[in-house]
Design an enzyme around this catalytic site. Sequence first.
Site, PDB file in Angstrom:
ATOM      1  N   THR A 190      -0.958   1.361   4.543  1.00 33.29           N
ATOM      2  CA  THR A 190      -0.762   2.813   4.421  1.00 33.29           C
ATOM      3  C   THR A 190      -0.313   3.353   5.761  1.00 33.29           C
ATOM      4  O   THR A 190      -0.929   3.065   6.780  1.00 33.29           O
ATOM      5  CB  THR A 190      -2.081   3.501   4.039  1.00 33.29           C
ATOM      6  OG1 THR A 190      -2.372   3.161   2.697  1.00 33.29           O
ATOM      7  CG2 THR A 190      -1.997   5.018   4.174  1.00 33.29           C
ATOM      8  N   ARG A 224      -6.834   9.231  -9.509  1.00 36.87           N
ATOM      9  CA  ARG A 224      -7.507   9.342  -8.209  1.00 36.87           C
ATOM     10  C   ARG A 224      -6.502   9.734  -7.113  1.00 36.87           C
ATOM     11  O   ARG A 224      -5.406   9.197  -7.011  1.00 36.87           O
ATOM     12  CB  ARG A 224      -8.154   7.995  -7.867  1.00 36.87           C
ATOM     13  CG  ARG A 224      -8.929   7.960  -6.543  1.00 36.87           C
ATOM     14  CD  ARG A 224      -8.111   7.386  -5.425  1.00 36.87           C
ATOM     15  NE  ARG A 224      -8.862   7.248  -4.184  1.00 36.87           N
ATOM     16  CZ  ARG A 224      -8.324   6.945  -3.016  1.00 36.87           C
ATOM     17  NH1 ARG A 224      -7.024   6.761  -2.923  1.00 36.87           N
ATOM     18  NH2 ARG A 224      -9.057   6.835  -1.941  1.00 36.87           N
ATOM     19  N   SER A 280       0.812  -1.229   0.000  1.00 37.29           N
ATOM     20  CA  SER A 280       0.000   0.000   0.000  1.00 37.29           C
ATOM     21  C   SER A 280       0.831   1.257   0.000  1.00 37.29           C
ATOM     22  O   SER A 280       0.280   2.357   0.086  1.00 37.29           O
ATOM     23  CB  SER A 280      -0.902   0.058   1.242  1.00 37.29           C
ATOM     24  OG  SER A 280      -1.645  -1.096   1.371  1.00 37.29           O
ATOM     25  N   THR A 322       1.268   6.759   0.948  1.00 42.39           N
ATOM     26  CA  THR A 322       0.475   5.641   0.445  1.00 42.39           C
ATOM     27  C   THR A 322       0.549   5.540  -1.075  1.00 42.39           C
ATOM     28  O   THR A 322       0.867   6.535  -1.745  1.00 42.39           O
ATOM     29  CB  THR A 322      -1.013   5.820   0.841  1.00 42.39           C
ATOM     30  OG1 THR A 322      -1.750   4.639   0.527  1.00 42.39           O
ATOM     31  CG2 THR A 322      -1.658   6.992   0.118  1.00 42.39           C
ATOM     32  N   THR A 358      -6.368   6.458   8.198  1.00 43.21           N
ATOM     33  CA  THR A 358      -6.167   5.445   7.172  1.00 43.21           C
ATOM     34  C   THR A 358      -7.521   4.856   6.827  1.00 43.21           C
ATOM     35  O   THR A 358      -8.491   5.032   7.561  1.00 43.21           O
ATOM     36  CB  THR A 358      -5.195   4.351   7.667  1.00 43.21           C
ATOM     37  OG1 THR A 358      -5.012   3.383   6.622  1.00 43.21           O
ATOM     38  CG2 THR A 358      -5.718   3.645   8.906  1.00 43.21           C
ATOM     39  N   GLY A 359      -7.573   4.167   5.706  1.00 43.90           N
ATOM     40  CA  GLY A 359      -8.829   3.556   5.296  1.00 43.90           C
ATOM     41  C   GLY A 359      -9.356   4.188   4.029  1.00 43.90           C
ATOM     42  O   GLY A 359      -8.588   4.727   3.223  1.00 43.90           O
TER      43      GLY A 359
HETATM   44  C1  SD4 Z   1      -6.482   6.160   0.429  1.00 40.70           C
HETATM   45  N1  SD4 Z   1      -6.410   6.278   2.825  1.00 40.70           N
HETATM   46  O1  SD4 Z   1      -5.815   6.378  -0.577  1.00 40.70           O
HETATM   47  C2  SD4 Z   1      -5.770   5.675   1.678  1.00 40.70           C
HETATM   48  C3  SD4 Z   1      -5.792   4.184   1.700  1.00 40.70           C
HETATM   49  C4  SD4 Z   1      -5.387   3.549   2.984  1.00 40.70           C
HETATM   50  O2  SD4 Z   1      -4.650   1.703   4.082  1.00 40.70           O
HETATM   51  O3  SD4 Z   1      -5.314   4.138   4.029  1.00 40.70           O
HETATM   52  N2  SD4 Z   1      -5.085   2.278   2.971  1.00 40.70           N
HETATM   53  O4  SD4 Z   1      -7.716   6.282   0.452  1.00 40.70           O
END
Ligand code: SD4
Length: 326
Positions: A187, A215, A85, A205, A238-239
């Site tokens: 990430t 994106r 990631s 990330t 994160t997420g």
């Molecule tokens: C995103 N927040 O690009 C990041 C992805 C992420 O663990 O945190 N992955 O949306």
Amino acid sequence: MKFSRRKFLKTGTLATTAGVVACQTDPKSGKSNPHSTAGTPLVISTWKQPKANAAAVAVVERRGRALDAVEAGVRVPEADPNDTSVGYGGRPDRDGHVTLDACIMDENGNAGSVTFMEGIMHAVSVARLVMEKTPHVMLSGDGATQFARQNGFKKENLLTDDSKKAWEKWLETADYKPVANIERHDTIGMLAIDAAGNISGACTTSGMAYKLHGRVGDSPIIGAGMYVDNEIGGACATGLGELVLRTLSSFLAVELMRQGSTPQQAAEEAVKRIARKLKPTDDSQVGILTVNKKGEHGAYSLQKGFNYTISQNGTTHILDAPAERQ
Ligand code: SD4
């Protein structure tokens, strides 16, 4: 590295070679960090990142700046081909490009960021250079790569064979579902407090696997993926970036602490805001970490499964964050 309580006990007073234990945060406790000691350096990062924390701890332990610590820390997964990631080895977008997002913020409110950048492994260091060498906060795409090249960064192919194979497999169905899955993320958002009590943060990330080309997620957006106000504290997320972007979770959490919330209360409210307002699907995840000037921390997530790594007083713990949905 072995994670065991025995090792933790044995190395409890050691520094960077700290043992690592997995244990549970008490979600009910008003005190968000049972291991916190105010006034001592602290490093906290999203997910299981003991090596990244060790690199950051090494900096704050020799009385280095929190800013140097977070940069050194998040460079570890950026260079790790097995971290899918972040940086080198990151999963590509749906067209096969590894595009990176990163940001960094120091104790004086300075910030730097790169988004949608290709071909440069250490996005966080480019973000730092944007902060320190330009009058801007953010550079994007080819402009970010060009700036990095002009400043001596090497251009390289970040798509590893493993990532290429996984992408080719995905292409067989090309099911467009760029969901950041609940259990498996790497990430890294990292916050550090140095011996002088100053706070800095970084986030880096490759974003969601097989995302649309172009994106950009929350991670490089100051106030979304990470935010620091050295008078108050810091936060990182994160997420699923789209949820974090729509509520500016990191800025929100820091502002809540300014108004008197504990770090735990702030992290919880930032996640609850997403749950309440955005009605996320069952398979979306967001995790938020917070710290305040006292060295207390908070952690909360939408779903079970978010863990984080905290290093303080010579020990490193991997903790499970309490979650909105159990
Ligand atoms: C995103 N927040 O690009 C990041 C992805 C992420 O663990 O945190 N992955 O949306």
